[in-house]
Structures are given as structure tokens and as C-alpha cells.
Scaffold this active site. Sequence first.
Site, PDB file in Angstrom:
ATOM      1  N   ASP A  83     -13.408 -33.141  23.236  1.00 40.55           N
ATOM      2  CA  ASP A  83     -12.493 -33.952  24.207  1.00 40.55           C
ATOM      3  C   ASP A  83     -13.370 -34.189  25.264  1.00 40.55           C
ATOM      4  OD1 ASP A  83     -10.602 -34.445  26.213  1.00 40.55           O
ATOM      5  OD2 ASP A  83      -9.187 -33.005  25.330  1.00 40.55           O
ATOM      6  N   LYS A 143      -1.080 -33.975  20.988  1.00 35.61           N
ATOM      7  CA  LYS A 143      -1.134 -34.642  22.208  1.00 35.61           C
ATOM      8  C   LYS A 143      -1.708 -33.922  23.378  1.00 35.61           C
ATOM      9  CE  LYS A 143       2.656 -36.398  25.226  1.00 35.61           C
ATOM     10  NZ  LYS A 143       2.154 -36.017  26.314  1.00 35.61           N
ATOM     11  N   GLY A 144      -2.182 -34.648  24.236  1.00 32.92           N
ATOM     12  CA  GLY A 144      -2.917 -33.797  25.392  1.00 32.92           C
ATOM     13  C   GLY A 144      -1.772 -32.870  25.982  1.00 32.92           C
ATOM     14  N   GLY A 145      -2.524 -31.833  26.508  1.00 32.12           N
ATOM     15  CA  GLY A 145      -1.823 -30.636  27.286  1.00 32.12           C
ATOM     16  C   GLY A 145      -0.824 -29.690  26.499  1.00 32.12           C
ATOM     17  N   GLY A 195      -1.915 -27.333  24.143  1.00 39.00           N
ATOM     18  CA  GLY A 195      -2.464 -25.809  23.873  1.00 39.00           C
ATOM     19  C   GLY A 195      -3.361 -26.158  22.986  1.00 39.00           C
ATOM     20  N   CYS A 253      18.231 -15.895  33.117  1.00 38.29           N
ATOM     21  CA  CYS A 253      17.694 -17.300  33.257  1.00 38.29           C
ATOM     22  C   CYS A 253      18.614 -18.365  32.814  1.00 38.29           C
ATOM     23  CB  CYS A 253      16.204 -17.272  32.878  1.00 38.29           C
ATOM     24  SG  CYS A 253      15.571 -18.864  33.585  1.00 38.29           S
ATOM     25  N   THR A 259      -6.736 -26.397  22.822  1.00 38.94           N
ATOM     26  CA  THR A 259      -7.895 -25.782  23.069  1.00 38.94           C
ATOM     27  C   THR A 259      -7.610 -23.922  22.954  1.00 38.94           C
ATOM     28  OG1 THR A 259      -8.812 -27.034  24.489  1.00 38.94           O
ATOM     29  CG2 THR A 259      -9.835 -24.860  24.701  1.00 38.94           C
TER      30      THR A 259
END
Length: 329
Positions: free
Chosen positions: A55, A26-28, A30, A271, A32
Site C-alpha cells: 500500500d 476497502k481503505g480504512g 483495518g 449508550c 493492516t
Amino acid sequence: MQQQVEPTLKNVLENQTLKWIFVGGKGGVGKTTTSSSLATLFAKSGKRTIIISTDPAHNLSDCFDQKIGSQPTQIKGIENLSAMEIDPTVDPDKLKLPTLQGFMNDQATKSLLSELISSVPGIDEAMSFAELMNSVDEMKYDLIIFDTAPTGHTLRLLNFPNIMEKGLNKLVQLRYNFQNLASQFQGLFGSQEEFDQQMNQMFSKIETMKDTVTKVNAQMKDRNKTTFIGVCIPEFLSMYETERLVQELTKFKIDIHNIVINQVLFPDDQCKMCNARAKMQKKYLDQMIDLYDDFHVVIMPLQENEVRGIDGLKQFCELLLKPKSVPQF
């Protein structure tokens, strides 16, 4: 939940027969960063490696922090590694098909080729991909890594051999239509014999391109030469696309036995928000480990800083080879 196989990419690095590696998801998520780090690892092992982005939204230049274009570019600071960013579409003018010289002017020839190509949806990309694979293969790299577009586009790439086969049959039908047309307008096209000769040359090129795609298709289905690495994050949509990708690759008989899960959060007493999200992620991580129990599922912690440049990639490389288990609470 205990993983059954080593959760690293060491198995990929140790495979001495691999020629083609596709990294997708899926896009986004990681892709690359993962593919660039893997290319770096192979280059450092002594293999002459090239990473190619297909891409349209290229990120290799940003990842390596240097300008990368449509021709192989040596990566600064990493011996044996080159990169290139290519446009997955093609201009009919660049297909290098023979023209009908002497029978039609250049503009008419281009119109004919455009008509032939546009008559079969997807064949332009198929031809472009065939030329790309053939050209890269002739460069004599030890390893070619593809940083692919998001899942849908990648699956179209894998279907190109079928598109080429169907497209060629349709173009052959159109060929006879043009031959019949030529017989009616011999004054425009010249003699039937001369026209047939030129048409044979043009379609011989198309047949050659089909042969190239067929050869590439055979290599892609050879698990000793080709593998696919899925990349995702521990969220529902990304997990869903990963399963879709695995199923399609299995249908196409393309090997996939590695999945990289990026942006994983670990417990942090300081956190509360991080812990809440980490618990949400754990649900999907457990599902992934259970679903892909015979895969190498690599768990990558969320990075404090953007992974960019050689130093950032080196740190990411180390994590790809360091086993990590699903966070426990």
C-alpha cells in the site's frame, strides 16, 4: 442468524501448506491491523514469517511501533517475524535489464528502456511485482503475508500475469521495429549481428520476468499454497467492495474463504447512539452471514483504543481466534 462454519481464523493457522496470504479490502477497514495480527500468530507458532505492505500509504511502521523500510526488518519482541514496506511502482533504471553496450550511450539506453516499458500501461508495476515475488521467494520464508492496497490496486496486482503476456507480445513487436531501424543506421548501432545479440540479451531478461510471473500466477491459483482474506466493516460501501473482491478473486481462480468484519458494535444499555448504530450494522452483518454462509466470517468488536504496538496486536490476535456471533437485540 446462525453461522455454518467456525467464525475464526483458526482454519488459516492450521493450514500447513500455505505459503502466500493476501489481506485486502476497502481503505480504512483495518487491513493492516488484521494482517499484522495474523503475521504475529504465525510467527509465534514457529513459522518464519514476513509481512509486506504494498500500500503506498504504509501503516506497518505505525502498527508495530517501529521503523520499517524497503528491506526486511526484524520485528522487536516477536521472534520469527520480519516486515517490509515496498513501493509498488518501479524505476526503469532498477529493472536490471542488460544495456546495449557499445551501440548506444547509457542515456540513450535508458531512454530506450523507458520507451519500451511506458509503451505498455501497467507493465512497470507487473515487472516490479514479479521481481518482488521472486526476491521474497528466494528469502526462504515459511510464509509471506501481503498487506495490500485498497481493492482497486489489489485487483490490478492480480491481473499482472495477463498484462505481462500482452506486454511481452507488444515489446516483441517493438523489438523488430528497432532491428529494422538498426539496419538503416548501422553506423550508429554497429553491425546488425552485434545489435541483434544485445537485443536478444535484453529481451531474454523480459522473457525470464514473464516466466517468473507465470510461476507466481500458478502458485496464486493453488489453494493449497495461497489464500486471500477479505477485510471489511459492517457498512454498505465496504460490503459492496467485499463482494466485488470475492467475485474478482473467483474469476481469477484465487481462493478466498475467510472474511474479517471489523469495528462491530454490541448492545450497550448506557449508550443510545451506540445501540442505534449497532442496529444499523446488524442489518449488514445478517446480509454478510447469509451471503457468505460457507465462509469463515470473523466478527471483531470495535476496540476501545487504537491497536498499536506488540501489546495491542496480541489482544487483537486473541479476538481473531475467539468465536463471536452477530449481536442480538
